[in-house]
Write a protein that holds these residues in place. Structure first.
Motif, PDB file in Angstrom:
ATOM      1  N   ALA A 181      64.223 -32.066 -87.562  1.00  0.00           N
ATOM      2  CA  ALA A 181      64.080 -31.975 -89.012  1.00  0.00           C
ATOM      3  C   ALA A 181      65.433 -31.960 -89.711  1.00  0.00           C
ATOM      4  CB  ALA A 181      63.281 -30.713 -89.371  1.00  0.00           C
ATOM      5  N   ALA A 184      66.705 -35.492 -89.750  1.00  0.00           N
ATOM      6  CA  ALA A 184      65.921 -36.249 -90.731  1.00  0.00           C
ATOM      7  C   ALA A 184      66.341 -35.897 -92.154  1.00  0.00           C
ATOM      8  CB  ALA A 184      64.436 -35.982 -90.530  1.00  0.00           C
ATOM      9  N   THR A 325      57.105 -36.221 -82.728  1.00  0.00           N
ATOM     10  CA  THR A 325      57.802 -35.628 -83.876  1.00  0.00           C
ATOM     11  C   THR A 325      58.873 -36.568 -84.413  1.00  0.00           C
ATOM     12  OG1 THR A 325      57.415 -33.410 -82.972  1.00  0.00           O
ATOM     13  CG2 THR A 325      59.116 -33.630 -84.652  1.00  0.00           C
ATOM     14  N   TRP A 329      59.138 -38.364 -88.314  1.00  0.00           N
ATOM     15  CA  TRP A 329      60.272 -38.308 -89.235  1.00  0.00           C
ATOM     16  C   TRP A 329      60.864 -39.691 -89.480  1.00  0.00           C
ATOM     17  CZ3 TRP A 329      60.948 -34.578 -92.411  1.00  0.00           C
ATOM     18  CH2 TRP A 329      60.582 -33.270 -92.086  1.00  0.00           C
ATOM     19  N   GLU A 332      58.687 -41.160 -92.095  1.00  0.00           N
ATOM     20  CA  GLU A 332      58.918 -40.548 -93.407  1.00  0.00           C
ATOM     21  C   GLU A 332      60.163 -41.122 -94.075  1.00  0.00           C
ATOM     22  OE1 GLU A 332      60.606 -37.476 -96.144  1.00  0.00           O
ATOM     23  OE2 GLU A 332      61.408 -38.130 -94.217  1.00  0.00           O
ATOM     24  N   ASN A 333      61.220 -41.304 -93.320  1.00  0.00           N
ATOM     25  CA  ASN A 333      62.447 -41.839 -93.910  1.00  0.00           C
ATOM     26  C   ASN A 333      62.333 -43.333 -94.209  1.00  0.00           C
ATOM     27  OD1 ASN A 333      64.879 -39.864 -94.109  1.00  0.00           O
ATOM     28  ND2 ASN A 333      63.859 -39.291 -92.208  1.00  0.00           N
TER      29      ASN A 333
END
Length: 453
Positions: A181, A184, A325, A329, A332-333
């Motif tokens: 995270a 990210a 995971t 991410w 998402e990016n």
């Protein structure tokens, strides 16, 4: 670079990043603050010694020998704790190198909590030693810096709180989801800072970028790289000023993240008569180092997430959930890249003439970097294939052009073919196929909406 504010912001971000990835900068600031604090409390103690004012009742008082014993004990304890903190940092870096990869070490070194903890203890040690050295004999007997001794005890109590925070912070920061995270979040910040450079001046003069690139390739002067290493930062604003002064156009052939070799081709300049002037200043207009950074290289953040995912999918680790995971991410990016990634590829001067042409990673290349290696390592793993297809579906929902959707469909089709080849169970193949068909359905709907609009 046109829009000097953006260029200045990126340059400022680069300088902050350089300082943030050092273990000495924050401690040095805290030590300087401790010295300033010592000067202030010493002046107050001198004034109290002369009788200018009386100290409050809660200020610790005692003999010079008692003050020396207190300060000696505090200084010895603090320097011992500094050694323990340093050992914990080394253990954390070792674990990070073996579990996450050697390229993740910089993420832990740049951690602000670690730097503040180390700096707080070092600053307290320096302050206590300075106070200890100030104890001596004065005109009215022994000079005991009561205020400074009290402040030292207060700093010691604060250090205990910092130590508890550091233990908690270290335990949290080495957890794999937290590491992913954090990477990210850095990538998201880089996308926001680098992707807003598409504004164009109201006035555009001169030939187009394609014409200038053709001229530079055909008859321009060749600029060679003065150093070997990874391009970390390019000062586009300096290059624009230089090209404007020389009435030239600089066509950069390498972007931050590329590895360049000294003496090999780095850029071209047109007209060729400006080549000597530009060559002399080229070394100061770009920074080359032994590693990549995120300041102007969004691909580096993607590569970090992919590296952790590949390690998780390796036979030695076999940690599917960590790979999932990373895929989440990455998706998402990439959604942010679809909607807000507009880096400046052409940099104009104040008159609207193109002065610098810089390469930037295209959307299709970023998608390929995100998913191709993971796809190649996920043969026979339907869970990973399904998660990648889900991520592609989320990205597809944010697309605004048929070209972007085509790139995502290509990745989805390759995953579907890999599933047919490598997954033996028919039910698993059916699950992957349903996800693939969902992408096809979404693409058809978005294409129809675009045509109706």
């Amino acid at each position: 670079m046109y829009r000097g504010v953006l260029s200045s912001a990126l340059a400022s971000h680069w300088r902050r990043e350089v300082l943030r990835t050092s273990l000495w900068f924050v401690p040095a600031i805290e030590v300087a603050a401790a010295i300033v604090l010592f000067i202030g409390t010493l002046l107050a103690d001198r004034a109290n010694y002369r009788g200018d004012f009386a100290i409050p009742g809660w200020v610790i008082s005692g003999s010079a020998d008692a003050a020396r014993e207190i300060l000696t004990a505090i200084a010895a304890a603090i320097i011992t704790v500094v050694g323990v903190v340093f050992s914990i940092i080394l253990v954390t870096l070792t674990l990070a190198s073996t579990q996450f990869g050697p390229r993740m070490l910089r993420n832990f070194i740049r951690d602000r909590g670690t730097q503040l903890t180390l700096g707080t203890f070092v600053a307290t040690f320096v302050y206590s030693v300075l106070v200890l050295a100030s104890i001596g004999t004065g005109s009215h007997g022994d000079f005991v810096p009561h205020i400074s001794v009290t402040v030292t005890l207060g700093l010691m109590v604060a250090d205990l709180g910092v130590l508890i925070y550091f233990i908690h912070h270290t335990a949290v920061s080495i957890q794999l989801p937290q590491v992913i995270a954090s990477i990210a979040a850095d990538l998201s910040e880089a996308i926001a800072e680098q992707g807003s450079g598409n504004a164009e001046p109201h006035v555009k003069n001169g030939p187009t970028a394609a014409e200038l690139v053709a001229r530079a390739e055909r008859e321009g002067g060749v600029l060679l790289s003065p150093d070997s290493g990874y391009v970390q930062f390019i000062k586009h604003q300096n290059l624009v000023r230089l090209a404007t002064a020389a009435d030239a156009v600089i066509n950069l052939e390498h972007r931050p993240g590329h590895f360049v070799v000294r003496g090999q081709r780095f850029a071209t300049v047109w007209p060729p008569q400006a080549e000597p002037m530009v060559r002399q200043a080229l070394g100061g207009a770009h920074i080359v180092g032994p590693h990549r950074t995120l300041t102007q290289d969004v691909s580096f953040g993607i590569d970090q997430l992919v590296e952790i995912g590949l390690r998780a999918l390796s036979a030695a680790v076999n940690d599917t959930f960590t790979a999932l995971t990373c895929i989440d991410w990455l998706g998402e990016n990439l959604c942010k890249i679809v909607t807000g990634w507009h880096p400046a590829r052409v940099h104009r001067d104040g008159q609207g003439f193109i002065r610098v042409i810089a390469p930037e990673p295209a959307f299709d290349r970023l998608v390929q970097r995100s998913f191709e290696k993971i796809r190649q390592s996920s043969l026979g793993a339907p869970a990973v294939m399904i998660r990648v297809l889900d991520a592609l579906t989320r990205i597809m929902a944010e697309t605004t052009s048929s070209g972007q959707r085509r790139v995502l469909l290509e990745q989805a089709a390759m995953i579907e073919r890999a599933c047919e080849r490598s997954v033996p169970e028919a039910a698993d193949r059916a699950d992957v196929r349903r996800r693939y068909e969902a992408i096809l359905t979404l693409e058809s709907r978005l294409t129809g909406q675009g045509q109706n609009a």
